[in-house]
Write an enzyme that holds these catalytic residues in place. Structure first.
Site, PDB file in Angstrom:
ATOM      1  N   GLU A  97       0.686  -1.373   0.024  1.00 25.56           N
ATOM      2  CA  GLU A  97       0.044   0.063   0.020  1.00 25.56           C
ATOM      3  C   GLU A  97       0.908   1.414   0.171  1.00 25.56           C
ATOM      4  O   GLU A  97       1.866   1.317   0.477  1.00 25.56           O
ATOM      5  CB  GLU A  97      -0.873   0.164   1.497  1.00 25.56           C
ATOM      6  CG  GLU A  97      -1.843  -1.106   1.382  1.00 25.56           C
ATOM      7  CD  GLU A  97      -2.467  -1.253   2.770  1.00 25.56           C
ATOM      8  OE1 GLU A  97      -3.258  -2.097   2.949  1.00 25.56           O
ATOM      9  OE2 GLU A  97      -2.181  -0.349   3.533  1.00 25.56           O
ATOM     10  N   CYS A 110       2.768   8.168   1.800  1.00 26.12           N
ATOM     11  CA  CYS A 110       3.298   7.275   2.775  1.00 26.12           C
ATOM     12  C   CYS A 110       3.736   6.003   2.035  1.00 26.12           C
ATOM     13  O   CYS A 110       2.634   5.411   1.298  1.00 26.12           O
ATOM     14  CB  CYS A 110       2.221   7.104   3.837  1.00 26.12           C
ATOM     15  SG  CYS A 110       2.564   5.798   4.859  1.00 26.12           S
ATOM     16  N   CYS A 117       4.877  -7.418   7.588  1.00 28.28           N
ATOM     17  CA  CYS A 117       5.803  -7.014   8.691  1.00 28.28           C
ATOM     18  C   CYS A 117       5.859  -8.127   9.775  1.00 28.28           C
ATOM     19  O   CYS A 117       4.878  -8.783  10.061  1.00 28.28           O
ATOM     20  CB  CYS A 117       5.411  -5.691   9.443  1.00 28.28           C
ATOM     21  SG  CYS A 117       6.390  -5.002  10.434  1.00 28.28           S
ATOM     22  N   CYS A 121       3.826  -5.701  16.110  1.00 30.16           N
ATOM     23  CA  CYS A 121       3.335  -4.575  17.067  1.00 30.16           C
ATOM     24  C   CYS A 121       1.860  -4.991  17.190  1.00 30.16           C
ATOM     25  O   CYS A 121       1.076  -5.222  16.282  1.00 30.16           O
ATOM     26  CB  CYS A 121       3.304  -3.186  16.499  1.00 30.16           C
ATOM     27  SG  CYS A 121       5.146  -3.009  16.303  1.00 30.16           S
ATOM     28  N   CYS A 124      -1.218  -2.962  15.164  1.00 32.28           N
ATOM     29  CA  CYS A 124      -0.850  -2.562  13.755  1.00 32.28           C
ATOM     30  C   CYS A 124      -1.657  -3.737  12.821  1.00 32.28           C
ATOM     31  O   CYS A 124      -1.351  -4.959  13.068  1.00 32.28           O
ATOM     32  CB  CYS A 124       0.675  -2.605  13.522  1.00 32.28           C
ATOM     33  SG  CYS A 124       0.987  -2.296  11.833  1.00 32.28           S
ATOM     34  N   CYS A 340      -1.998   1.792   8.048  1.00 30.42           N
ATOM     35  CA  CYS A 340      -1.185   1.008   7.224  1.00 30.42           C
ATOM     36  C   CYS A 340      -1.683  -0.378   7.433  1.00 30.42           C
ATOM     37  O   CYS A 340      -2.179  -0.998   8.568  1.00 30.42           O
ATOM     38  CB  CYS A 340       0.228   1.004   8.058  1.00 30.42           C
ATOM     39  SG  CYS A 340       0.874   2.661   7.904  1.00 30.42           S
TER      40      CYS A 340
END
Length: 366
Positions: A97, A110, A117, A121, A124, A340
């Site tokens: 994205e 961004c 990932c 976290c 997220c 995100c």
């Protein structure tokens, strides 16, 4: 057959050299190199067939020898607040994205550095989807090229700022990200002070950035002011605890002219107590850095909620009272899942088991 060379992954001088050699071998005039470079770095060509000021035979020869990292636009969503989000499909089918965020005379892009990932976290959406692979420098820069092209077509004007705050942890993909920084700054003319790299605290990467001569900005995803709480929310705290992170940030700041900001996601009942605001002020005051308070964006697999606006303002008031500059980030693009990883997460069905385990541990205070 040898794999084609991606011109967009090369440093500008290397791309120029390769093109110059290519055209010389074909006994073409030297100005062909300048023509091709203009299409690469100014006109954002996505295929060699677009290089219409070159003869067809030269376009075909370029396509036979080189390639351009040009992902397919899988989806575009435009928010009522003007935010424009793109979902790019890479050649292997991976989805990443980028988001264009207009604000006054600024247009911030961004971009993502990884497909998924591995940092996990627990607040997220990208962590929800899990880690799949690194992006190449060409794939990172391709998001800028594609978004810049779409911005022109949508009448949004020129991109003024770039932030590595999309999917992935940039400093866990340092080779490609550092190359992409050089490309954006050197080939595409984005000023170093207009490029911000976000990190959850990857100490070796921060130290490497500190050695760069360009004054790139750094945003640190802090989200908690002490080790005990932070390791529940940001698991990498166990590997790079706050004392090590702060020491690296001092090195980064000492390099001169490099601004640090701290990002702090406000999660109802988790990290928003007034006493935590006092701890945060004590922690960041030495850097003279700005703190961005960000209302939490709910994601699948986690029943956390954003801190209510009144409590966010009270938290900000404690920071201001301690002399720490603070802003409350206005959520952008919520109607198009612009946080995100959210748009890509819509293409998944269930968060991976390790992520669910982390959420359970964080909720329980483990």
């Amino acid at each position: 057959m040898d794999e084609k060379l991606d011109l967009l992954s090369l440093m500008p001088e290397e791309a120029e050299r390769r093109l110059r050699e290519h055209f010389a071998e074909r006994r073409q005039p030297s100005y062909r190199t300048g023509q091709a470079l203009k299409w690469l770095y100014e006109r954002d060509a996505t295929s060699f067939s677009e290089l219409t000021d070159l003869p067809v035979a030269e376009r075909d020869a370029l396509a036979a020898r080189f390639e351009l990292s040009a992902p397919e636009l899988a989806r575009e969503a435009r928010s009522s607040d003007g935010t424009l989000k793109h979902l790019w499909r890479m050649r292997d089918g991976e989805l990443v994205e980028s988001v264009l965020i207009p604000s006054g005379d600024r247009l911030t892009l961004c971009i993502s550095s990884q497909a998924g990932c591995a940092m996990a976290c627990v607040f997220c959406a990208t962590g929800w989807s899990g880690y799949r692979r690194q992006l190449t420098a060409g794939e990172i820069v391709a998001q800028y090229r594609g978004a810049r092209r779409r911005a022109r077509e949508a009448g949004l004007g020129a991109i003024t700022n770039v932030v590595f705050m999309g999917m992935g942890e940039p400093l866990m993909n340092r080779g490609a990200v550092l190359s992409a920084l050089t490309l954006l700054n050197g080939a595409y003319g984005v000023g170093a002070r207009r490029i911000t790299v976000s990190t959850v605290g990857i100490v070796p990467g921060i130290l490497e950035l500190a050695e760069r001569r360009e004054q790139f900005r750094l945003a640190v995803s802090l989200h908690a002011p002490n080790h005990e709480l932070r390791q529940r929310i940001v698991p990498v705290e166990r590997k790079y605890p706050l004392p090590e992170l702060l020491a690296a940030l001092r090195r980064f700041e000492a390099a001169g002219g490099r601004r640090i900001t701290f990002e702090y996601t406000m999660i109802d009942g988790i990290n928003d107590a007034p006493e935590l605001a006092s701890e945060l002020a004590e922690l960041v005051r030495e850097f003279g850095a700005h703190v961005n308070l960000i209302p939490y964006n709910p994601i699948p697999g986690n029943d956390w909620r954003p801190t209510p606006p009144a409590r966010i303002r009270a938290f900000a008031g404690v920071l201001e009272g301690a002399g720490v500059p603070v802003s409350i980030r206005t959520p952008r693009g919520r109607d198009i899942a612009a946080a995100c990883g959210q748009l890509a997460a819509e293409h998944a069905t269930r968060p991976p088991k390790p992520f669910l385990a982390l959420v359970g541990a964080a909720r329980a205070g483990a």
